[in-house]
Design a protein around this motif. Structure first.
Motif, PDB file in Angstrom:
ATOM      1  N   SER A  51      17.279  19.092 -15.947  1.00 32.87           N
ATOM      2  CA  SER A  51      16.415  19.057 -14.769  1.00 32.87           C
ATOM      3  C   SER A  51      16.775  20.225 -13.856  1.00 32.87           C
ATOM      4  CB  SER A  51      16.617  17.733 -14.028  1.00 32.87           C
ATOM      5  OG  SER A  51      16.169  17.821 -12.693  1.00 32.87           O
ATOM      6  N   LEU A  78      11.942  17.437 -16.980  1.00 32.17           N
ATOM      7  CA  LEU A  78      13.096  16.558 -16.804  1.00 32.17           C
ATOM      8  C   LEU A  78      13.400  16.259 -15.340  1.00 32.17           C
ATOM      9  CD1 LEU A  78      15.418  18.073 -19.556  1.00 32.17           C
ATOM     10  CD2 LEU A  78      13.888  16.088 -19.725  1.00 32.17           C
ATOM     11  N   THR A 134      19.478  14.881 -17.334  1.00 30.51           N
ATOM     12  CA  THR A 134      18.342  14.556 -16.491  1.00 30.51           C
ATOM     13  C   THR A 134      18.680  13.400 -15.555  1.00 30.51           C
ATOM     14  OG1 THR A 134      15.987  13.976 -16.589  1.00 30.51           O
ATOM     15  CG2 THR A 134      17.334  13.222 -18.425  1.00 30.51           C
TER      16      THR A 134
END
Length: 200
Positions: A51, A78, A134
Protein backbone atom coordinates in the motif's frame (compact mmCIF):
# COMPACT_ATOMS: atom_id res chain seq x y z
CA UNK A 1 4.02 -25.68 -9.50
CA UNK A 2 2.23 -23.37 -7.08
CA UNK A 3 1.49 -19.64 -6.95
CA UNK A 4 1.86 -18.37 -3.37
CA UNK A 5 0.68 -15.00 -2.10
CA UNK A 6 1.86 -13.87 1.32
CA UNK A 7 -0.49 -11.29 2.82
CA UNK A 8 0.87 -9.12 5.63
CA UNK A 9 -0.73 -6.34 7.59
CA UNK A 10 1.61 -3.38 8.18
CA UNK A 11 3.29 -2.87 11.53
CA UNK A 12 1.78 -0.83 14.34
CA UNK A 13 1.87 2.90 13.62
CA UNK A 14 1.49 6.00 15.70
CA UNK A 15 -2.13 6.89 14.89
CA UNK A 16 -3.48 5.50 18.16
CA UNK A 17 -1.17 7.74 20.15
CA UNK A 18 -1.40 10.89 18.05
CA UNK A 19 -4.77 10.58 16.30
CA UNK A 20 -3.24 10.41 12.82
CA UNK A 21 -4.96 8.78 9.87
CA UNK A 22 -1.57 7.62 8.63
CA UNK A 23 1.89 7.93 10.04
CA UNK A 24 5.24 6.28 10.64
CA UNK A 25 5.64 2.99 12.41
CA UNK A 26 5.80 3.17 16.18
CA UNK A 27 8.93 1.76 17.90
CA UNK A 28 6.97 -1.45 18.47
CA UNK A 29 5.88 -1.42 14.83
CA UNK A 30 9.51 -1.23 13.72
CA UNK A 31 10.30 -4.28 15.87
CA UNK A 32 7.33 -6.12 14.36
CA UNK A 33 8.53 -5.31 10.86
CA UNK A 34 12.06 -6.49 11.67
CA UNK A 35 10.71 -9.79 13.06
CA UNK A 36 8.58 -10.23 9.94
CA UNK A 37 11.59 -9.57 7.73
CA UNK A 38 13.59 -12.22 9.59
CA UNK A 39 10.71 -14.67 9.16
CA UNK A 40 10.52 -14.09 5.41
CA UNK A 41 14.23 -13.74 4.68
CA UNK A 42 14.63 -17.32 3.45
CA UNK A 43 12.07 -16.89 0.67
CA UNK A 44 12.88 -15.76 -2.85
CA UNK A 45 10.08 -13.38 -3.78
CA UNK A 46 9.21 -12.71 -7.40
CA UNK A 47 7.46 -9.47 -6.42
CA UNK A 48 6.76 -7.36 -3.34
CA UNK A 49 3.81 -4.96 -3.44
CA UNK A 50 2.63 -2.59 -0.74
CA UNK A 51 0.00 0.00 0.00
CA UNK A 52 1.26 3.54 -0.64
CA UNK A 53 0.35 4.60 2.92
CA UNK A 54 3.35 5.33 5.10
CA UNK A 55 2.81 2.54 7.62
CA UNK A 56 2.79 -0.09 4.85
CA UNK A 57 5.65 1.55 2.94
CA UNK A 58 7.86 1.51 6.03
CA UNK A 59 7.02 -2.13 6.69
CA UNK A 60 8.01 -2.98 3.10
CA UNK A 61 11.28 -1.11 3.48
CA UNK A 62 12.09 -3.11 6.62
CA UNK A 63 11.61 -6.33 4.66
CA UNK A 64 13.73 -5.03 1.77
CA UNK A 65 16.59 -4.16 4.15
CA UNK A 66 16.94 -7.87 4.96
CA UNK A 67 16.33 -8.98 1.38
CA UNK A 68 18.40 -6.74 -0.92
CA UNK A 69 17.24 -8.63 -4.02
CA UNK A 70 13.63 -7.41 -3.66
CA UNK A 71 12.37 -4.03 -4.79
CA UNK A 72 9.00 -3.23 -3.18
CA UNK A 73 6.53 -1.42 -5.41
CA UNK A 74 3.52 0.64 -4.28
CA UNK A 75 0.07 -0.31 -5.55
CA UNK A 76 -3.07 1.79 -5.20
CA UNK A 77 -5.05 -1.48 -5.23
CA UNK A 78 -3.70 -2.17 -1.74
CA UNK A 79 -4.85 1.10 -0.11
CA UNK A 80 -6.86 0.82 3.09
CA UNK A 81 -10.55 0.69 2.19
CA UNK A 82 -14.02 -0.49 3.22
CA UNK A 83 -15.08 -3.14 0.66
CA UNK A 84 -18.83 -3.20 1.37
CA UNK A 85 -21.55 -1.46 3.31
CA UNK A 86 -24.36 -3.13 5.21
CA UNK A 87 -25.94 -5.97 3.22
CA UNK A 88 -29.19 -7.84 3.82
CA UNK A 89 -27.15 -10.59 5.47
CA UNK A 90 -24.92 -8.40 7.65
CA UNK A 91 -25.71 -8.89 11.35
CA UNK A 92 -27.18 -5.70 12.87
CA UNK A 93 -24.36 -5.61 15.44
CA UNK A 94 -22.03 -4.30 12.70
CA UNK A 95 -24.25 -1.35 11.78
CA UNK A 96 -22.54 1.21 14.08
CA UNK A 97 -19.24 0.63 12.24
CA UNK A 98 -20.70 2.15 9.07
CA UNK A 99 -22.06 5.28 10.75
CA UNK A 100 -19.18 7.54 9.68
CA UNK A 101 -18.48 5.90 6.30
CA UNK A 102 -19.99 7.49 3.21
CA UNK A 103 -21.59 5.71 0.27
CA UNK A 104 -18.85 7.16 -1.95
CA UNK A 105 -16.16 5.57 0.24
CA UNK A 106 -17.95 2.22 0.11
CA UNK A 107 -18.37 2.41 -3.67
CA UNK A 108 -14.66 3.24 -4.06
CA UNK A 109 -13.66 0.38 -1.75
CA UNK A 110 -15.88 -2.10 -3.59
CA UNK A 111 -14.40 -1.10 -6.96
CA UNK A 112 -10.84 -1.17 -5.61
CA UNK A 113 -11.19 -4.68 -4.21
CA UNK A 114 -12.82 -5.98 -7.40
CA UNK A 115 -9.78 -4.68 -9.30
CA UNK A 116 -7.38 -6.06 -6.68
CA UNK A 117 -8.88 -9.54 -6.92
CA UNK A 118 -8.65 -9.39 -10.73
CA UNK A 119 -5.03 -8.24 -10.52
CA UNK A 120 -3.62 -10.54 -7.85
CA UNK A 121 -5.79 -13.66 -7.67
CA UNK A 122 -4.74 -14.69 -11.16
CA UNK A 123 -2.73 -17.86 -11.65
CA UNK A 124 0.80 -17.23 -12.87
CA UNK A 125 2.93 -19.86 -14.58
CA UNK A 126 5.62 -21.69 -12.68
CA UNK A 127 6.51 -21.48 -9.00
CA UNK A 128 5.64 -17.93 -7.91
CA UNK A 129 6.04 -16.19 -4.54
CA UNK A 130 4.51 -12.73 -4.11
CA UNK A 131 4.35 -10.59 -0.98
CA UNK A 132 1.55 -8.04 -0.44
CA UNK A 133 1.94 -5.65 2.51
CA UNK A 134 -1.38 -3.96 3.06
CA UNK A 135 -4.21 -3.39 5.55
CA UNK A 136 -6.54 -5.38 7.75
CA UNK A 137 -9.68 -4.95 5.64
CA UNK A 138 -7.89 -5.66 2.36
CA UNK A 139 -6.48 -8.94 3.66
CA UNK A 140 -9.87 -9.85 5.10
CA UNK A 141 -11.44 -9.35 1.68
CA UNK A 142 -8.84 -11.57 -0.04
CA UNK A 143 -9.40 -14.31 2.54
CA UNK A 144 -13.18 -14.00 2.18
CA UNK A 145 -12.77 -14.25 -1.59
CA UNK A 146 -10.62 -17.38 -1.36
CA UNK A 147 -13.13 -19.01 1.01
CA UNK A 148 -16.07 -17.82 -1.14
CA UNK A 149 -17.75 -16.61 2.03
CA UNK A 150 -20.64 -14.08 2.03
CA UNK A 151 -19.53 -10.50 1.38
CA UNK A 152 -20.07 -9.31 4.96
CA UNK A 153 -17.76 -11.97 6.43
CA UNK A 154 -14.69 -9.79 5.81
CA UNK A 155 -15.74 -7.94 8.95
CA UNK A 156 -15.07 -11.05 11.06
CA UNK A 157 -11.59 -11.77 9.68
CA UNK A 158 -8.98 -9.81 11.61
CA UNK A 159 -5.21 -9.67 11.22
CA UNK A 160 -2.66 -8.54 13.80
CA UNK A 161 0.10 -6.08 12.94
CA UNK A 162 2.64 -7.99 10.84
CA UNK A 163 0.53 -11.14 11.01
CA UNK A 164 1.19 -13.49 8.09
CA UNK A 165 -1.55 -15.03 5.95
CA UNK A 166 -0.70 -17.34 3.05
CA UNK A 167 -2.93 -18.30 0.13
CA UNK A 168 -1.92 -20.53 -2.75
CA UNK A 169 -3.14 -21.99 -6.01
CA UNK A 170 -1.92 -25.09 -7.81
CA UNK A 171 -2.47 -25.36 -11.55
CA UNK A 172 -6.10 -26.24 -12.27
CA UNK A 173 -7.21 -25.95 -8.64
CA UNK A 174 -8.98 -23.20 -6.70
CA UNK A 175 -7.19 -20.80 -4.38
CA UNK A 176 -6.61 -22.27 -0.92
CA UNK A 177 -6.04 -20.67 2.46
CA UNK A 178 -2.83 -22.23 3.83
CA UNK A 179 -2.51 -20.16 7.00
CA UNK A 180 -4.25 -17.18 8.55
CA UNK A 181 -2.78 -14.51 10.83
CA UNK A 182 0.29 -16.55 11.77
CA UNK A 183 2.08 -14.78 14.64
CA UNK A 184 4.77 -17.31 15.49
CA UNK A 185 7.51 -14.84 14.49
CA UNK A 186 6.23 -12.26 17.00
CA UNK A 187 6.82 -12.55 20.76
CA UNK A 188 3.76 -11.91 22.89
CA UNK A 189 4.62 -8.25 23.55
CA UNK A 190 4.67 -7.59 19.77
CA UNK A 191 1.26 -9.14 19.06
CA UNK A 192 -0.97 -6.09 18.59
CA UNK A 193 -3.81 -4.94 16.38
CA UNK A 194 -6.48 -7.53 17.05
CA UNK A 195 -9.81 -6.43 18.56
CA UNK A 196 -10.37 -7.20 22.22
CA UNK A 197 -12.19 -10.49 22.76
CA UNK A 198 -15.89 -10.00 23.41
CA UNK A 199 -17.14 -11.10 26.85
CA UNK A 200 -19.07 -14.35 26.81
Amino acid sequence: MTHYIYLVRHGEHQDAEYGLVDGPLSPRGRRQAAALADRLSGLAFDAVWHSPLERASQTARAVAERMPSVSPQPSALLFDCVPTGMTDDTPPAFEPFFGSITEAEIDAGRAQMADAVSEYLVRKNGEVHELLITHNFVIAWFVREVLQAPDWRWMTLNQAHCGLTVIAQKQGRPWTLLSHNDLTHLPKELQTGLPDPQPV
